[in-house]
Design a protein around this motif. Structure first.
Motif, PDB file in Angstrom:
ATOM      1  N   LEU A  55     -26.629 -22.985  28.074  1.00 59.86           N
ATOM      2  CA  LEU A  55     -25.282 -22.766  27.534  1.00 59.86           C
ATOM      3  C   LEU A  55     -25.191 -23.286  26.092  1.00 59.86           C
ATOM      4  N   SER A  56     -25.816 -24.432  25.852  1.00 61.14           N
ATOM      5  CA  SER A  56     -25.747 -24.990  24.485  1.00 61.14           C
ATOM      6  C   SER A  56     -26.407 -24.036  23.494  1.00 61.14           C
ATOM      7  N   LEU A  57     -27.464 -23.361  23.950  1.00 60.95           N
ATOM      8  CA  LEU A  57     -28.123 -22.378  23.071  1.00 60.95           C
ATOM      9  C   LEU A  57     -27.223 -21.156  22.875  1.00 60.95           C
ATOM     10  N   GLU A  58     -26.620 -20.721  23.991  1.00 61.70           N
ATOM     11  CA  GLU A  58     -25.724 -19.557  23.893  1.00 61.70           C
ATOM     12  C   GLU A  58     -24.569 -19.838  22.931  1.00 61.70           C
ATOM     13  N   GLN A  59     -24.131 -21.087  22.933  1.00 61.37           N
ATOM     14  CA  GLN A  59     -23.005 -21.438  22.062  1.00 61.37           C
ATOM     15  C   GLN A  59     -23.450 -21.719  20.622  1.00 61.37           C
ATOM     16  N   GLY A  60     -24.758 -21.652  20.430  1.00 56.23           N
ATOM     17  CA  GLY A  60     -25.273 -21.786  19.066  1.00 56.23           C
ATOM     18  C   GLY A  60     -25.469 -23.215  18.583  1.00 56.23           C
ATOM     19  N   TYR A  61     -25.591 -24.168  19.516  1.00 51.30           N
ATOM     20  CA  TYR A  61     -25.831 -25.555  19.082  1.00 51.30           C
ATOM     21  C   TYR A  61     -27.317 -25.736  18.772  1.00 51.30           C
ATOM     22  N   THR A  62     -27.700 -25.256  17.621  1.00 48.22           N
ATOM     23  CA  THR A  62     -29.132 -25.276  17.312  1.00 48.22           C
ATOM     24  C   THR A  62     -29.463 -26.117  16.074  1.00 48.22           C
ATOM     25  N   SER A  63     -28.489 -26.923  15.629  1.00 43.10           N
ATOM     26  CA  SER A  63     -28.822 -27.745  14.451  1.00 43.10           C
ATOM     27  C   SER A  63     -29.047 -29.203  14.836  1.00 43.10           C
ATOM     28  N   TYR A  64     -29.356 -30.027  13.836  1.00 44.50           N
ATOM     29  CA  TYR A  64     -29.545 -31.460  14.097  1.00 44.50           C
ATOM     30  C   TYR A  64     -28.276 -32.060  14.691  1.00 44.50           C
ATOM     31  N   THR A  65     -28.435 -33.143  15.424  1.00 42.54           N
ATOM     32  CA  THR A  65     -27.263 -33.949  15.811  1.00 42.54           C
ATOM     33  C   THR A  65     -27.249 -35.180  14.909  1.00 42.54           C
ATOM     34  N   ALA A  66     -26.311 -36.080  15.143  1.00 40.14           N
ATOM     35  CA  ALA A  66     -26.354 -37.362  14.441  1.00 40.14           C
ATOM     36  C   ALA A  66     -27.719 -37.997  14.710  1.00 40.14           C
ATOM     37  N   ASN A  67     -28.210 -38.815  13.796  1.00 43.19           N
ATOM     38  CA  ASN A  67     -29.530 -39.432  13.991  1.00 43.19           C
ATOM     39  C   ASN A  67     -29.627 -40.178  15.317  1.00 43.19           C
ATOM     40  N   ALA A  68     -28.598 -40.905  15.640  1.00 41.80           N
ATOM     41  CA  ALA A  68     -28.645 -41.718  16.872  1.00 41.80           C
ATOM     42  C   ALA A  68     -28.391 -40.876  18.120  1.00 41.80           C
ATOM     43  N   GLY A  69     -28.073 -39.605  17.932  1.00 44.50           N
ATOM     44  CA  GLY A  69     -27.817 -38.741  19.088  1.00 44.50           C
ATOM     45  C   GLY A  69     -26.362 -38.311  19.139  1.00 44.50           C
ATOM     46  N   LEU A  70     -26.075 -37.271  19.919  1.00 46.59           N
ATOM     47  CA  LEU A  70     -24.703 -36.808  20.096  1.00 46.59           C
ATOM     48  C   LEU A  70     -23.817 -37.973  20.523  1.00 46.59           C
ATOM     49  N   MET A  71     -22.700 -38.137  19.861  1.00 48.00           N
ATOM     50  CA  MET A  71     -21.818 -39.254  20.239  1.00 48.00           C
ATOM     51  C   MET A  71     -21.384 -39.144  21.697  1.00 48.00           C
ATOM     52  N   GLU A 253     -26.993 -54.905  17.989  1.00 47.60           N
ATOM     53  CA  GLU A 253     -26.770 -54.080  16.793  1.00 47.60           C
ATOM     54  C   GLU A 253     -27.839 -54.264  15.704  1.00 47.60           C
ATOM     55  N   GLU A 254     -28.185 -55.507  15.414  1.00 50.73           N
ATOM     56  CA  GLU A 254     -29.124 -55.754  14.308  1.00 50.73           C
ATOM     57  C   GLU A 254     -30.458 -55.034  14.552  1.00 50.73           C
ATOM     58  N   ILE A 255     -30.935 -55.136  15.794  1.00 48.76           N
ATOM     59  CA  ILE A 255     -32.225 -54.508  16.126  1.00 48.76           C
ATOM     60  C   ILE A 255     -32.065 -52.986  16.195  1.00 48.76           C
ATOM     61  N   SER A 256     -30.985 -52.554  16.812  1.00 46.40           N
ATOM     62  CA  SER A 256     -30.720 -51.116  16.920  1.00 46.40           C
ATOM     63  C   SER A 256     -30.702 -50.450  15.549  1.00 46.40           C
ATOM     64  N   GLN A 257     -30.034 -51.086  14.620  1.00 44.90           N
ATOM     65  CA  GLN A 257     -29.900 -50.473  13.294  1.00 44.90           C
ATOM     66  C   GLN A 257     -31.239 -50.449  12.559  1.00 44.90           C
ATOM     67  N   ALA A 258     -32.074 -51.438  12.830  1.00 46.06           N
ATOM     68  CA  ALA A 258     -33.432 -51.424  12.250  1.00 46.06           C
ATOM     69  C   ALA A 258     -34.238 -50.289  12.860  1.00 46.06           C
ATOM     70  N   MET A 259     -34.110 -50.113  14.165  1.00 47.11           N
ATOM     71  CA  MET A 259     -34.822 -49.029  14.847  1.00 47.11           C
ATOM     72  C   MET A 259     -34.336 -47.673  14.345  1.00 47.11           C
ATOM     73  N   LEU A 260     -33.030 -47.607  14.099  1.00 52.90           N
ATOM     74  CA  LEU A 260     -32.451 -46.331  13.664  1.00 52.90           C
ATOM     75  C   LEU A 260     -33.048 -45.875  12.330  1.00 52.90           C
ATOM     76  N   LYS A 261     -33.360 -46.870  11.449  1.00 50.68           N
ATOM     77  CA  LYS A 261     -33.967 -46.509  10.169  1.00 50.68           C
ATOM     78  C   LYS A 261     -35.299 -45.796  10.404  1.00 50.68           C
ATOM     79  N   ILE A 262     -36.103 -46.346  11.289  1.00 50.65           N
ATOM     80  CA  ILE A 262     -37.422 -45.735  11.558  1.00 50.65           C
ATOM     81  C   ILE A 262     -37.225 -44.353  12.183  1.00 50.65           C
ATOM     82  N   HIS A 263     -36.313 -44.293  13.127  1.00 52.37           N
ATOM     83  CA  HIS A 263     -36.018 -43.040  13.836  1.00 52.37           C
ATOM     84  C   HIS A 263     -35.550 -41.957  12.843  1.00 52.37           C
ATOM     85  N   GLN A 264     -34.680 -42.360  11.906  1.00 51.39           N
ATOM     86  CA  GLN A 264     -34.166 -41.408  10.908  1.00 51.39           C
ATOM     87  C   GLN A 264     -35.299 -40.804  10.093  1.00 51.39           C
TER      88      GLN A 264
END
Ligand SMILES: Cc1ncc(COP(=O)(O)O)c(C=O)c1O
Length: 391
Positions: A55-71, A253-264
């Protein structure tokens, strides 16, 4: 361009390829093999989950999401962590949706390690831990558990392995490859040590959904531990979604945000359609998980009892879908046993030494396969043992 110079990084050159692959390759070239080798569910992802991705494909959700993932997915994960394990995480800054638990492990280690920092790896352990610590510049310190202790780490063993350079302890419960699950009290003892030496704990909880007999305790739920826990999980095992490559990591948060940099920089974000699938899995997939879990439990009971009757002594695993029987009664090494069993009886299992030295004398068998195949595998193993009686 053939010269004497190697362009490869020394770290990578020295890395051993995964031992499991050699057995897969050997088995792949043979007909009629019963594979107890692969560590993945034999179920197909529940239909409602697959449908949500379509369904997500049918609805055209084919671009990036937020770096950390869909809210929306992070909110659902936060809700799931609260309701299932009693731990609360902020979807805004403490949860990252990753490409499987595998990527979560990688960014966790890369975010916390400086060259030479030590990480205690409780073995037998999942094959990625040691190489991932090395790739992140750290030094893995393997602590061996014993079958006499049900492959549970003793607090004094842990304490003895700690040095001035120890940064973190890596835990996996229920465990791959042993299926061992640690109780709340056992986790509490580890928590006290983490506190005493001011260590982080990387808790790989990918098999949390597959705890059969006892209530599951998340390490982050133990008092005061959330602040020093990096909790790694995902959808691969419990929700039968290995191919979707979707996991998540929760951390302060401190560790998460550091991980997010690498993930980004390295990944941008996890696949969008897989995120929509995971969202549906959390919303409506829990009853499917229960059905799968019941089925694994039935197979576990049959398979482990049968192994014991054959003299391949095996403790009753509390979770995941692995049995880790001792093959010492055959007098064969774990590599010999696995290779001979494959060649002579066409049953594929994984030699225990691949998971660390303390796995020697054992083999890992995944019972995530049909009851009929498990019964046939037991017949073949029984024949094999008769043919290979110790002289
Ligand atoms: C203990 C453990 N952690 C992590 C993983 C990786 O899971 P994923 O498919 O989510 O990357 C596995 C897969 O076998 C595993 O056994």
């Amino acid at each position: 361009m053939k010269g004497t110079k190697s362009y490869l990084s020394k770290t990578v050159e020295e890395l051993k390829p995964s031992g499991i692959r050699r057995f897969f390759d050997l088995a792949a070239g043979m007909e009629g093999v019963i594979s107890l080798g692969v560590g993945e569910p034999d179920f197909i992802t529940p239909w409602s989950v697959r449908e949500a991705a379509i369904l997500s494909l049918e609805q055209g959700y084919t671009s990036y999401t937020a770096n950390a993932g869909l809210m929306e997915l992070r909110e659902e994960i936060a809700d799931y962590m609260q309701k299932s394990f009693g731990v609360s995480y902020s979807p805004q800054n403490e949860i990252i949706v990753t490409v499987g638990a595998s990527q979560a492990l990688d960014i966790s280690l890369r975010a916390i390690l400086d060259p030479g920092d030590e990480v205690i790896v409780v073995e037998p352990s999942f094959v990625s831990y040691v190489p991932l610590v090395t790739l992140a510049g750290g030094v893995p310190v393997q602590v061996q558990t014993l079958k006499e202790n049900g492959f549970k780490i003793l607090p004094e063993q842990l304490e003895n392995a700690i040095t001035g350079r120890t940064k973190a302890i890596m835990l996996c419960s229920p465990n791959n490859p042993t299926g061992t699950m640690l109780s709340g009290d056992e986790l509490n003892a580890i928590a006290q040590i983490a506190e005493k030496y001011d260590l982080l704990v990387l808790s790989d909880e990918i098999y949390a959904e597959l705890a059969y007999d006892d209530e599951y305790t998340s390490f982050a739920a133990i008092r005061e531990m959330k602040k020093r826990t990096i909790l790694i999980s995902g959808f691969s095992k419990g929700f039968a979604m290995t191919g979707w490559r979707l996991g998540f990591v929760c951390a302060p948060e401190e560790i998460s945000q550091a991980m997010l940099k690498i993930h980004q920089y390295a990944m941008m974000c996890a696949p969008t359609m897989a995120q929509f699938a995971a969202l549906e899995a959390l919303k409506t997939g829990r009853s499917d998980v229960e059905v799968m879990k019941k089925s694994y439990k039935r197979r576990r009971n049959y398979f482990v009892q049968s192994l014991n009757e054959l003299g391949l002594t095996c403790h009753m695993p509390g979770g995941a879908f692995y049995a880790f029987p001792s093959i010492e009664s055959t007098g064969l090494s774990s590599e010999e046993f696995a290779e001979k069993l494959l060649l002579e009886e066409k049953v594929a299992v994984v030699p225990g030494n691949i998971f660390g030295e303390s796995g020697e004398g054992h083999v890992r068998c995944s019972y995530a396969t049909s009851m009929e195949l498990l019964q046939e595998a037991i017949k073949r193993i029984s024949h094999f043992i008769k043919q290979n009686q110790k002289a």
